[in-house]
Motif scaffolding. Structure first.
Motif, short mmCIF file in Angstrom:
data_model
loop_
_atom_site.label_atom_id
_atom_site.label_comp_id
_atom_site.label_asym_id
_atom_site.label_seq_id
_atom_site.Cartn_x
_atom_site.Cartn_y
_atom_site.Cartn_z
N UNK A 132 0.73 -0.96 0.10
CA UNK A 132 0.02 0.18 -0.08
C UNK A 132 0.85 1.34 0.07
N UNK A 133 1.81 1.19 0.93
CA UNK A 133 2.83 2.41 0.76
C UNK A 133 3.51 2.93 -0.40
N UNK A 134 4.11 1.71 -0.99
CA UNK A 134 4.89 1.72 -2.13
C UNK A 134 3.67 2.43 -3.45
N UNK A 135 2.56 1.92 -3.38
CA UNK A 135 1.79 2.34 -4.28
C UNK A 135 1.48 3.85 -4.10
N UNK A 136 1.19 4.05 -2.96
CA UNK A 136 0.46 5.35 -2.55
C UNK A 136 1.62 6.57 -2.86
N UNK A 137 3.08 6.27 -2.32
CA UNK A 137 4.10 6.96 -2.69
C UNK A 137 4.42 7.39 -4.04
N UNK A 138 4.17 6.65 -4.92
CA UNK A 138 4.64 6.62 -6.25
C UNK A 138 3.28 6.78 -7.42
N UNK A 139 2.16 6.91 -6.56
CA UNK A 139 1.16 7.10 -7.67
C UNK A 139 1.06 8.31 -8.19
N UNK A 140 1.26 9.49 -7.75
CA UNK A 140 1.26 10.49 -8.06
C UNK A 140 2.27 11.00 -9.45
N UNK A 141 3.35 10.32 -9.41
CA UNK A 141 4.00 10.57 -10.36
C UNK A 141 4.13 9.50 -11.62
N UNK A 142 3.08 8.75 -11.55
CA UNK A 142 2.79 7.86 -12.72
C UNK A 142 2.11 8.25 -13.81
N UNK A 143 2.57 7.51 -15.04
CA UNK A 143 1.88 8.03 -16.11
C UNK A 143 0.31 7.46 -16.14
N UNK A 144 -0.39 8.16 -17.16
CA UNK A 144 -1.86 7.86 -17.17
C UNK A 144 -2.03 6.75 -17.52
N UNK A 145 -1.30 5.70 -18.41
CA UNK A 145 -1.52 4.46 -18.60
C UNK A 145 -0.30 3.57 -18.07
N UNK A 146 -0.49 2.61 -17.49
CA UNK A 146 0.40 1.63 -16.78
C UNK A 146 0.37 0.28 -17.47
N UNK A 147 1.79 -0.17 -17.19
CA UNK A 147 1.66 -1.73 -17.95
C UNK A 147 0.71 -2.67 -16.75
#
Length: 156
Positions: free
Chosen positions: A19-34
């Motif tokens: 949960x933490x890794x996903x939350x910390x990195x979510x804002x910087x992710x592109x609009x489409x993910x693998x």
């Protein structure tokens, strides 16, 4: 400290990490993910950014399910030998399987995010290692259950 208690703590820490890794990195992710990978680790499917939350959700659901199994060792829904119908055996059974699943899901989350960020090109072979670990853990428990069930029937 019992083995099952250590496994539970590790599982809780892995769930928090997912949960933490996903939350910390979510804002910087592109609009489409693998979101899907071929056997060789290359991306062959993509989803919207918000789909990354499915993996932590699945991890939480599976965790709640497997942590709940030892709560009622006498449940008729459990198809385990009588020697497994105690809390400690069921905890060891459920928590060891949960550890393998959470390792697999945490690796998938981390590598998916790293690929989306451009830090990795494809999934590593760690997925296969964690899948093998899952099958080994399940196999060990099935072997123990069959051996114990056989010894129970020979006593009758």
């Amino acid at each position: 400290m019992k083995t099952s208690s250590i496994l539970l703590v590790i599982n809780i820490l892995l769930l928090i990490f997912i949960w933490g890794f996903t939350g910390v990195n979510y804002a910087g992710l592109p609009e489409t993910l693998p979101s899907h990978f071929a056997v060789n680790g290359t991306v062959d499917g993509e989803s919207e950014k918000r789909a990354i939350w499915f993996l932590p959700g699945i991890a939480t659901f599976v965790s709640l399910l497997l942590v709940g199994i030892p709560k009622n060792p006498d449940s008729p829904l459990l198809n385990v030998p009588n020697s497994y119908r105690n809390r400690e055996s069921l905890k060891l059974f459920a928590y060891s399987i949960l550890l393998s699943i959470l390792l697999l899901l945490s690796d998938t989350v981390v590598e998916s995010i790293l690929i989306a960020q451009g830090k990795l090109r494809e999934m590593s072979n760690a997925v296969f290692v964690f899948l093998a670990l899952l099958f080994v853990v399940i196999g060990i428990h099935i072997f123990r259950m069959l051996r114990e069930r056989k010894s129970e029937t020979s006593k009758i």
